[in-house]
Write an enzyme that holds these catalytic residues in place. Structure first.
Site, PDB file in Angstrom:
ATOM      1  N   LYS A   1       0.665  -1.012   0.062  1.00  0.00           N
ATOM      2  CA  LYS A   1       0.105  -0.028   0.091  1.00  0.00           C
ATOM      3  C   LYS A   1       0.843   1.196   0.059  1.00  0.00           C
ATOM      4  O   LYS A   1       1.957   1.081   0.451  1.00  0.00           O
ATOM      5  CB  LYS A   1      -0.911   0.255   1.071  1.00  0.00           C
ATOM      6  CG  LYS A   1      -0.154  -0.177   2.616  1.00  0.00           C
ATOM      7  CD  LYS A   1       0.376   1.092   3.346  1.00  0.00           C
ATOM      8  CE  LYS A   1       0.979   0.749   4.536  1.00  0.00           C
ATOM      9  NZ  LYS A   1       1.800   1.830   4.936  1.00  0.00           N
TER      10      LYS A   1
ATOM     11  N   ASP B   1      -1.896  -1.866  10.028  1.00  0.00           N
ATOM     12  CA  ASP B   1      -2.085  -1.990   8.458  1.00  0.00           C
ATOM     13  C   ASP B   1      -2.779  -3.381   7.983  1.00  0.00           C
ATOM     14  O   ASP B   1      -3.203  -3.344   6.689  1.00  0.00           O
ATOM     15  CB  ASP B   1      -0.815  -1.923   7.905  1.00  0.00           C
ATOM     16  CG  ASP B   1      -0.390  -0.291   7.995  1.00  0.00           C
ATOM     17  OD1 ASP B   1      -1.304   0.690   8.388  1.00  0.00           O
ATOM     18  OD2 ASP B   1       0.664  -0.093   7.944  1.00  0.00           O
TER      19      ASP B   1
HETATM   20  P1  ATP Z   1       4.502  -0.679   8.476  1.00  0.00           P
HETATM   21  O1  ATP Z   1       4.377   0.532   7.203  1.00  0.00           O
HETATM   22  O2  ATP Z   1       3.410  -1.733   8.172  1.00  0.00           O
HETATM   23  O3  ATP Z   1       4.859  -0.482   9.634  1.00  0.00           O
HETATM   24  P2  ATP Z   1       6.791  -1.708   6.830  1.00  0.00           P
HETATM   25  O4  ATP Z   1       6.102  -1.904   5.682  1.00  0.00           O
HETATM   26  O5  ATP Z   1       7.751  -0.558   6.862  1.00  0.00           O
HETATM   27  O6  ATP Z   1       5.575  -1.793   8.001  1.00  0.00           O
HETATM   28  P3  ATP Z   1       7.360  -4.816   7.061  1.00  0.00           P
HETATM   29  O7  ATP Z   1       7.972  -4.767   6.039  1.00  0.00           O
HETATM   30  O8  ATP Z   1       5.863  -4.914   7.121  1.00  0.00           O
HETATM   31  O9  ATP Z   1       7.675  -3.105   7.230  1.00  0.00           O
HETATM   32  O10 ATP Z   1       7.991  -5.099   8.124  1.00  0.00           O
HETATM   33  C1  ATP Z   1       8.633  -4.393   9.463  1.00  0.00           C
HETATM   34  C2  ATP Z   1       9.448  -5.441  10.291  1.00  0.00           C
HETATM   35  O11 ATP Z   1       8.506  -6.336  10.726  1.00  0.00           O
HETATM   36  C3  ATP Z   1      10.396  -6.099   9.623  1.00  0.00           C
HETATM   37  O12 ATP Z   1      11.579  -5.237   9.791  1.00  0.00           O
HETATM   38  C4  ATP Z   1      10.412  -7.319  10.317  1.00  0.00           C
HETATM   39  O13 ATP Z   1      11.560  -7.263  11.437  1.00  0.00           O
HETATM   40  C5  ATP Z   1       9.130  -7.530  11.177  1.00  0.00           C
HETATM   41  N1  ATP Z   1       8.307  -8.772  10.230  1.00  0.00           N
HETATM   42  C6  ATP Z   1       7.436  -9.802  10.881  1.00  0.00           C
HETATM   43  N2  ATP Z   1       6.984 -10.248   9.982  1.00  0.00           N
HETATM   44  C7  ATP Z   1       7.266  -9.920   8.789  1.00  0.00           C
HETATM   45  C8  ATP Z   1       7.156 -10.329   7.336  1.00  0.00           C
HETATM   46  N3  ATP Z   1       6.104 -11.352   7.204  1.00  0.00           N
HETATM   47  N4  ATP Z   1       7.435  -9.690   6.548  1.00  0.00           N
HETATM   48  C9  ATP Z   1       8.446  -8.766   6.628  1.00  0.00           C
HETATM   49  N5  ATP Z   1       8.630  -8.193   8.057  1.00  0.00           N
HETATM   50  C10 ATP Z   1       8.000  -8.827   8.748  1.00  0.00           C
END
Ligand code: ATP
Length: 311
Positions: A17, A145
């Site tokens: 997103k 989210d």
């Molecule tokens: P958001 O914007 O929803 O806070 P993001 O998109 O910045 O998150 P994600 O890739 O969702 O970041 O992951 C954030 C952290 O969550 C990662 O650094 C990791 O340690 C942890 N994590 C737990 N499960 C997952 C997963 N299935 N995929 C990616 N990261 C995960």
């Protein structure tokens, strides 16, 4: 519940997103912030396959660097599967195989998409037959989210971001995403925002008691007008993200000088989202960014939320 196998393998695809609008309210006593967010699901996807297993196990691969993804009970997809099992009294497990395309810790909700995919896949694999409302309720317990990754399309989120209502969006919006290999922690970015606000830093929007999505954003989405949307986008986390990664500001400038209608930090960053007028402008911007040494992805939105893919 019995462990009679209803399906052998379920494939679900869930989108990443961008937040086209993100207003952050005051920090609450529990450390969380109320937010008002306009989400759009975009065409970069996580694929998840669920197969029957006695335990909860996970394997992760992808077109992005997946070295930061936990492979144990901390993985959001495993947490989602466990939560659903608990909810329906399922006493077996599941093996989850995830192929990621959403940058890890990139502010695009990749982990949330995995959790949404796991909920939808296990619901089918275990023949749980949960309603959309039930799935949304479980999703909200996993993270702010996650409900949006289940729903998809375009939506407005309030509260922690998890009180969702679909928003009308006409047509298609083209985005160029400039990704970064070095992810950022969402809590660190919120902490930086609180720090900047406490110091009354110039250019930081003061926290409002009740954040709301600006009517101009909803109007632009309804009209399907990228120019109008570009004038209305806003992300309160941007100043904090740029405070932690000042080099991103130059990249936003470069994108805006190279034809983007608007450039912004996506969620908590470091992914940058550039709204462009059409496919041709997207291609031009991709070329410019690649020439400058940055990975740029052309996506469009809105797209559907987590859904079963018949293999
Ligand atoms: P958001 O914007 O929803 O806070 P993001 O998109 O910045 O998150 P994600 O890739 O969702 O970041 O992951 C954030 C952290 O969550 C990662 O650094 C990791 O340690 C942890 N994590 C737990 N499960 C997952 C997963 N299935 N995929 C990616 N990261 C995960």
């Amino acid at each position: 519940m019995s462990q009679a196998r209803v399906s052998d393998r379920v494939h679900v695809r869930a989108p990443g997103k961008v937040n086209v609008f993100f207003e952050v309210g005051e920090v609450q006593s529990d450390g969380y912030h109320d937010v008002a967010s306009a989400y759009q699901a975009v065409s970069v996807y996580e694929d998840l396959w669920a197969t029957p297993s006695d335990d909860f196990t996970i394997a992760v691969s992808g077109t992005v660097d997946v070295s930061g993804v936990p492979l144990d009970g901390r993985n959001l997809a495993v947490r989602a599967a466990r939560l659903l099992a608990e909810e329906i009294g399922w006493d077996g497990g599941v093996h989850l195989e995830i192929r990621k395309a959403v940058p890890v810790a990139g502010g695009m909700g990749g982990g949330s998409a995995d959790a949404a995919a796991a909920l939808v896949a296990c619901d089918v694999l275990w023949d749980a037959g949960l309603s959309s409302a039930d799935l949304q309720r479980l999703a909200a317990r996993l993270g702010a989210d996650v409900p949006f990754a289940v729903l998809g399309g375009t939506a407005v989120g309030t509260g922690r971001g998890d009180q969702l209502s679909p928003a009308l969006a006409r047509g298609r919006f083209d985005w160029v995403l400039v990704t970064s290999t070095d992810g950022m922690s969402t809590p660190d970015v919120f902490d930086e925002l609180d720090r900047q606000r406490a110091q009354d830093t110039v250019d930081i929007a003061p926290a409002r008691r009740q954040p709301t999505v600006a009517p101009a954003v909803l109007h632009a989405l309804r009209a399907g007008d990228a120019g109008m949307l570009a004038a209305a986008v806003r992300n309160d986390l941007q100043a904090a993200t740029l405070g932690l990664r000042p080099e991103l500001a130059e990249l936003i400038d470069l994108g805006e000088r190279s034809g983007a209608l608007a450039g912004m930090v996506s969620g908590s960053g470091p992914t940058l989202a550039f709204l462009v007028a059409d496919e041709e402008s997207a291609l031009d911007l991709q070329v410019t960014m690649s020439a400058a040494g940055f990975a740029a992805l052309h996506v469009h939105g809105p797209v559907a939320g987590a859904r079963i893919i018949p293999d």
